[in-house]
Design a protein around this motif. Structure first.
Motif, PDB file in Angstrom:
ATOM      1  N   ILE A 172       0.857  -1.190   0.000  1.00 51.13           N
ATOM      2  CA  ILE A 172       0.000   0.000   0.000  1.00 51.13           C
ATOM      3  C   ILE A 172       0.895   1.243   0.000  1.00 51.13           C
ATOM      4  CG2 ILE A 172      -1.762   1.272   1.306  1.00 51.13           C
ATOM      5  CD1 ILE A 172      -2.372  -1.506   2.670  1.00 51.13           C
ATOM      6  N   THR A 173       0.629   2.157  -0.912  1.00 49.50           N
ATOM      7  CA  THR A 173       1.382   3.417  -0.893  1.00 49.50           C
ATOM      8  C   THR A 173       0.410   4.528  -0.544  1.00 49.50           C
ATOM      9  OG1 THR A 173       1.018   3.577  -3.254  1.00 49.50           O
ATOM     10  CG2 THR A 173       3.165   2.772  -2.562  1.00 49.50           C
ATOM     11  N   THR A 174       0.908   5.491   0.191  1.00 51.28           N
ATOM     12  CA  THR A 174       0.037   6.606   0.571  1.00 51.28           C
ATOM     13  C   THR A 174       0.685   7.913   0.090  1.00 51.28           C
ATOM     14  OG1 THR A 174      -0.153   5.347   2.600  1.00 51.28           O
ATOM     15  CG2 THR A 174      -1.359   7.408   2.510  1.00 51.28           C
ATOM     16  N   ALA A 175      -0.109   8.741  -0.528  1.00 53.30           N
ATOM     17  CA  ALA A 175       0.418   9.996  -1.072  1.00 53.30           C
ATOM     18  C   ALA A 175      -0.389  11.170  -0.531  1.00 53.30           C
ATOM     19  CB  ALA A 175       0.347   9.970  -2.590  1.00 53.30           C
ATOM     20  N   LEU A 176       0.344  12.295  -0.284  1.00 55.12           N
ATOM     21  CA  LEU A 176      -0.301  13.483   0.274  1.00 55.12           C
ATOM     22  C   LEU A 176      -0.473  14.497  -0.856  1.00 55.12           C
ATOM     23  CD1 LEU A 176      -1.203  14.981   2.873  1.00 55.12           C
ATOM     24  CD2 LEU A 176       1.144  15.795   3.085  1.00 55.12           C
ATOM     25  N   TYR A 177      -1.718  14.923  -1.022  1.00 56.63           N
ATOM     26  CA  TYR A 177      -2.036  15.823  -2.130  1.00 56.63           C
ATOM     27  C   TYR A 177      -2.615  17.135  -1.623  1.00 56.63           C
ATOM     28  CZ  TYR A 177      -1.867  12.062  -5.616  1.00 56.63           C
ATOM     29  OH  TYR A 177      -1.473  11.073  -6.450  1.00 56.63           O
ATOM     30  N   GLN A 178      -2.385  18.141  -2.521  1.00 59.19           N
ATOM     31  CA  GLN A 178      -3.152  19.359  -2.299  1.00 59.19           C
ATOM     32  C   GLN A 178      -4.459  19.186  -3.047  1.00 59.19           C
ATOM     33  OE1 GLN A 178      -0.286  22.397  -3.519  1.00 59.19           O
ATOM     34  NE2 GLN A 178      -0.410  23.203  -1.431  1.00 59.19           N
ATOM     35  N   LYS A 179      -5.411  20.043  -2.740  1.00 59.08           N
ATOM     36  CA  LYS A 179      -6.717  19.796  -3.354  1.00 59.08           C
ATOM     37  C   LYS A 179      -6.671  19.952  -4.872  1.00 59.08           C
ATOM     38  CE  LYS A 179      -9.101  23.864  -2.133  1.00 59.08           C
ATOM     39  NZ  LYS A 179      -9.758  24.460  -1.061  1.00 59.08           N
ATOM     40  N   ASP A 180      -5.649  20.692  -5.401  1.00 57.35           N
ATOM     41  CA  ASP A 180      -5.530  20.819  -6.857  1.00 57.35           C
ATOM     42  C   ASP A 180      -4.726  19.671  -7.480  1.00 57.35           C
ATOM     43  OD1 ASP A 180      -3.077  21.235  -5.882  1.00 57.35           O
ATOM     44  OD2 ASP A 180      -2.758  23.197  -6.809  1.00 57.35           O
ATOM     45  N   LYS A 181      -4.575  18.582  -6.722  1.00 58.00           N
ATOM     46  CA  LYS A 181      -3.904  17.346  -7.168  1.00 58.00           C
ATOM     47  C   LYS A 181      -2.379  17.470  -7.228  1.00 58.00           C
ATOM     48  CE  LYS A 181      -7.627  14.858  -8.156  1.00 58.00           C
ATOM     49  NZ  LYS A 181      -8.353  15.012  -9.387  1.00 58.00           N
ATOM     50  N   THR A 182      -1.814  18.519  -6.608  1.00 60.36           N
ATOM     51  CA  THR A 182      -0.356  18.600  -6.561  1.00 60.36           C
ATOM     52  C   THR A 182       0.131  17.622  -5.504  1.00 60.36           C
ATOM     53  OG1 THR A 182      -0.614  20.943  -6.911  1.00 60.36           O
ATOM     54  CG2 THR A 182       1.593  20.208  -6.290  1.00 60.36           C
ATOM     55  N   LEU A 183       1.071  16.757  -5.872  1.00 55.84           N
ATOM     56  CA  LEU A 183       1.595  15.744  -4.949  1.00 55.84           C
ATOM     57  C   LEU A 183       2.617  16.395  -4.030  1.00 55.84           C
ATOM     58  CD1 LEU A 183       1.705  12.695  -4.203  1.00 55.84           C
ATOM     59  CD2 LEU A 183       3.600  12.510  -5.826  1.00 55.84           C
ATOM     60  N   LEU A 184       2.329  16.389  -2.731  1.00 53.74           N
ATOM     61  CA  LEU A 184       3.243  17.017  -1.781  1.00 53.74           C
ATOM     62  C   LEU A 184       4.252  16.030  -1.220  1.00 53.74           C
ATOM     63  CD1 LEU A 184       0.797  19.218   0.321  1.00 53.74           C
ATOM     64  CD2 LEU A 184       2.531  20.011  -1.279  1.00 53.74           C
ATOM     65  N   TYR A 185       3.751  14.835  -0.987  1.00 53.78           N
ATOM     66  CA  TYR A 185       4.648  13.834  -0.380  1.00 53.78           C
ATOM     67  C   TYR A 185       4.128  12.424  -0.718  1.00 53.78           C
ATOM     68  CZ  TYR A 185       7.107  11.052   3.068  1.00 53.78           C
ATOM     69  OH  TYR A 185       7.868  10.101   3.657  1.00 53.78           O
ATOM     70  N   GLY A 186       5.010  11.439  -0.694  1.00 53.52           N
ATOM     71  CA  GLY A 186       4.612  10.052  -0.927  1.00 53.52           C
ATOM     72  C   GLY A 186       4.667   9.674  -2.389  1.00 53.52           C
ATOM     73  N   GLU A 187       4.166   8.485  -2.700  1.00 53.68           N
ATOM     74  CA  GLU A 187       4.221   8.046  -4.091  1.00 53.68           C
ATOM     75  C   GLU A 187       2.886   7.439  -4.512  1.00 53.68           C
ATOM     76  OE1 GLU A 187       6.406   4.313  -4.759  1.00 53.68           O
ATOM     77  OE2 GLU A 187       7.232   4.655  -2.739  1.00 53.68           O
ATOM     78  N   ASN A 188       2.696   7.456  -5.799  1.00 60.12           N
ATOM     79  CA  ASN A 188       1.483   6.891  -6.371  1.00 60.12           C
ATOM     80  C   ASN A 188       1.893   6.160  -7.639  1.00 60.12           C
ATOM     81  OD1 ASN A 188      -0.863   6.305  -7.630  1.00 60.12           O
ATOM     82  ND2 ASN A 188      -1.782   8.346  -7.432  1.00 60.12           N
ATOM     83  N   PRO A 189       1.832   4.814  -7.647  1.00 59.32           N
ATOM     84  CA  PRO A 189       2.306   4.064  -8.813  1.00 59.32           C
ATOM     85  C   PRO A 189       1.457   4.318 -10.061  1.00 59.32           C
ATOM     86  CG  PRO A 189       1.258   2.601  -7.217  1.00 59.32           C
ATOM     87  CD  PRO A 189       1.342   3.945  -6.584  1.00 59.32           C
ATOM     88  N   ILE A 190       0.241   4.825  -9.862  1.00 58.37           N
ATOM     89  CA  ILE A 190      -0.594   5.090 -11.043  1.00 58.37           C
ATOM     90  C   ILE A 190      -1.000   6.572 -11.026  1.00 58.37           C
ATOM     91  CG2 ILE A 190      -1.477   2.750 -11.528  1.00 58.37           C
ATOM     92  CD1 ILE A 190      -3.835   3.411  -9.665  1.00 58.37           C
ATOM     93  N   LEU A 191       0.047   7.351 -10.883  1.00 57.71           N
ATOM     94  CA  LEU A 191      -0.160   8.791 -10.735  1.00 57.71           C
ATOM     95  C   LEU A 191      -0.937   9.388 -11.900  1.00 57.71           C
ATOM     96  CD1 LEU A 191       0.724  11.106  -8.810  1.00 57.71           C
ATOM     97  CD2 LEU A 191       2.591  11.551 -10.392  1.00 57.71           C
ATOM     98  N   LYS A 192      -0.450   9.109 -13.104  1.00 61.41           N
ATOM     99  CA  LYS A 192      -1.055   9.704 -14.304  1.00 61.41           C
ATOM    100  C   LYS A 192      -2.503   9.252 -14.449  1.00 61.41           C
ATOM    101  CE  LYS A 192       2.871   9.589 -17.188  1.00 61.41           C
ATOM    102  NZ  LYS A 192       3.334   8.759 -18.255  1.00 61.41           N
ATOM    103  N   GLU A 193      -2.681   7.970 -14.276  1.00 58.77           N
ATOM    104  CA  GLU A 193      -3.997   7.390 -14.542  1.00 58.77           C
ATOM    105  C   GLU A 193      -5.046   7.876 -13.539  1.00 58.77           C
ATOM    106  OE1 GLU A 193      -1.199   5.822 -14.378  1.00 58.77           O
ATOM    107  OE2 GLU A 193      -0.913   4.585 -16.159  1.00 58.77           O
ATOM    108  N   THR A 194      -4.567   8.325 -12.366  1.00 61.86           N
ATOM    109  CA  THR A 194      -5.548   8.727 -11.364  1.00 61.86           C
ATOM    110  C   THR A 194      -5.616  10.253 -11.214  1.00 61.86           C
ATOM    111  OG1 THR A 194      -3.834   8.412  -9.700  1.00 61.86           O
ATOM    112  CG2 THR A 194      -5.426   6.625  -9.954  1.00 61.86           C
ATOM    113  N   TYR A 195      -4.870  10.920 -12.097  1.00 66.56           N
ATOM    114  CA  TYR A 195      -4.807  12.372 -11.963  1.00 66.56           C
ATOM    115  C   TYR A 195      -6.184  13.016 -12.040  1.00 66.56           C
ATOM    116  CZ  TYR A 195      -3.142  17.121 -12.276  1.00 66.56           C
ATOM    117  OH  TYR A 195      -2.943  18.453 -12.029  1.00 66.56           O
TER     118      TYR A 195
END
Ligand code: ADP
Length: 469
Positions: A95-118
């Motif tokens: 399980i990976t956990t990523a911290l986002y701003q509400k405008d989808k800017t990734l602040l911390y962590g990772e997301n293996p399907i970043l693009k697909e879930t943008y």
């Protein structure tokens, strides 16, 4: 299938049954197992995200002494910093956990399907499913509400495949364990079937030994027990016992008959040889013919008696029982037999009126005839025969007494044996079957015959019957 042994048949049926059960269990385990694993993955995802929610805080100054700075991470945010505690789990159980701003800017962590879930909108506290390159991912979002970080989102992502590893290891374990269990079950079944059927082998072994060797003394020995096979073995054993007894009786009868027939036959043969040897006078021929006639009569009596005896013993005539006026039967028999007056013997009788009994008329006549005939045969000249019939309570007693030659004490117990004659010289055409026949008739009527006798003084034969009407 028909030619297979029962042991193999039982094992095959048993195996088919076990395979069916194991197969069904396997399918059940697979389907339930997969659901459980997927549910566990989702629960783990929620738990991981929820626990990370508490590990993020907003601080103004990371060098503030109140802060525990040891292994924490600080990210520039607004006018201060985001403190990511060292307990924050970046990656756990896939399980990976990523911290986002509400405008989808990734602040911390990772997301293996970043693009697909943008483009995927955040949905608080809900699991979403997304398919990427043929793989299914679970996504869980949490809205952060604490002051300073309100408006940020934590997104947990986990691939469904994560369960596949656990699932496939569970499947391969089942594929190893289940066949081993199956083999043990089959072996156990084969051994148990063998043990259960062991008595059957013994039964058929003894039965075939008996049929080959005609040895009816053999018995099936399978130890103690009360199951169906033990009952079967016991039934067989008692059947062998009965067959043995009746075979022995049959052999005894055959040898008795041949023994009894041998004497008259030898006399006849001797007479014939003597008469044919040389020319004889008419008188001598006559005498020889008389001897042959006497011996022939003896043989006829013997054969008739044996047949009657056998019929009675095997009950082949199916003798029926009906209510008989025993008083009338005894009276008429005595009246008739009193006319014989052989050797000047006088027959008198005392019959109590109205005695009834449920029995076979002809057999009871036969019994009384035998006893009275013996009275005449072994009575002294001008002697007496006395017949009495009486009933007291439930016992009926019919006795025939004579004042004849009597029977020696030690011979009294044998006179009811087949062909036994205490004094063959005195028994004329007697066959030695009269008393055993009488005893058989008594037994048929569930009664008994007793004898009291004194040598030289006479004998009394008493038939005791239980009143049954
Ligand atoms: P049998 O045909 O020889 O009379 P039974 O069976 O009637 O054969 O009797 C057996 C033997 O018992 C006789 O041979 C005889 O020795 C003895 N017996 C039977 N009845 C009497 C009797 N009333 N008095 C003396 N002996 C008897």
């Amino acid at each position: 299938m028909k030619n297979l042994s029962i042991r193999l048949k039982i094992t095959l049926w048993f195996s088919a049954f076990i395979i069916l059960i194991v197969g069904l269990t396997f399918v059940a385990v697979l389907s339930v197992g997969n659901t459980v694993i997927q549910k566990t993955i989702q629960d783990n995802l929620i738990e991981a995200v929820e626990s990370n929610v508490d590990e993020i805080e907003y601080i103004n100054n990371p060098y503030d002494t109140e802060n525990d700075r040891d292994a924490d991470l600080y990210i520039d945010y607004m006018d201060g910093y985001l403190e990511i505690d060292d307990d924050y789990l970046d990656r756990v159980n896939g399980i990976t956990t990523a911290l986002y701003q509400k405008d989808k800017t990734l602040l911390y962590g990772e997301n293996p399907i970043l693009k697909e879930t943008y483009n995927m909108a955040f949905t608080d506290n809900e699991i979403q499913k997304v398919s990427v390159k043929g793989k299914t991912y679970y996504i869980f979002d949490r809205y952060l509400e604490k002051s300073g970080i309100a408006g940020l989102w934590l997104r947990g992502i986990v691939c469904e495949d994560q369960g596949a590893t656990q699932f496939s290891s569970m499947v391969s374990l089942s594929l190893i364990i289940l066949p081993i269990l199956l083999i043990f079950a089959l072996l156990g079944g084969y051994i148990i079937a063998g043990r259960i059927l062991n008595p059957v082998h013994k039964i058929s072994e003894v039965a075939s030994l008996i049929s080959q060797g005609n040895d009816l003394k053999k018995r099936i020995e399978i130890g103690k027990g009360n199951d169906e096979l033990h009952q079967l073995a016991n039934t067989f054993n008692s059947m062998f016992q009965r067959l043995d007894t009746s075979f022995e009786a049959e052999q005894q009868l055959t040898s008795d008959i041949s023994h009894e027939l041998r004497t008259p036959m030898s006399v006849i043969m001797a007479q014939c040889e003597y008469s044919l040897e040389a020319e004889q006078s008419n008188n001598e021929y006559r005498e020889a013919m008389e001897v042959i006639q006497r011996q022939g009569r003896k043989m006829t009596n013997l054969i008739t008696d044996i047949l009657d005896f056998k019929r009675l013993e095997q009950n082949s005539e199916k003798y029926t029982c009906e209510k008989i006026d025993l008083s009338a039967l005894v009276t008429s028999m005595c009246e008739d037999m009193a006319l014989i007056r052989d050797k000047g013997i006088e027959l008198s009788f005392d019959v109590q009126e109205g005695i009834h009994f449920k029995g076979n008329y002809n057999l009871l006549c036969r019994l009384l005839t035998n006893l009275i005939s013996n009275g005449y045969r072994y009575g002294k000249p001008d002697g007496h025969i006395y017949v009495s019939l009486k009933q007291s309570e439930n016992k009926i007693s019919l006795s025939v007494s004579d004042d004849g030659i009597g029977i020696e004490k030690e011979k009294q117990s044998r006179i009811f044996d087949r062909f036994y004659q205490a004094d063959p010289q005195r028994s004329n055409n007697g066959t030695g079957l009269g008393l055993s026949m009488a005893q058989e008739i008594a037994k048929f009527h569930k009664g008994e015959i007793k004898v009291e006798s004194t040598i030289g003084k006479g004998s009394t034969f008493t038939l005791l019957l239980d009143s049954n009407v």
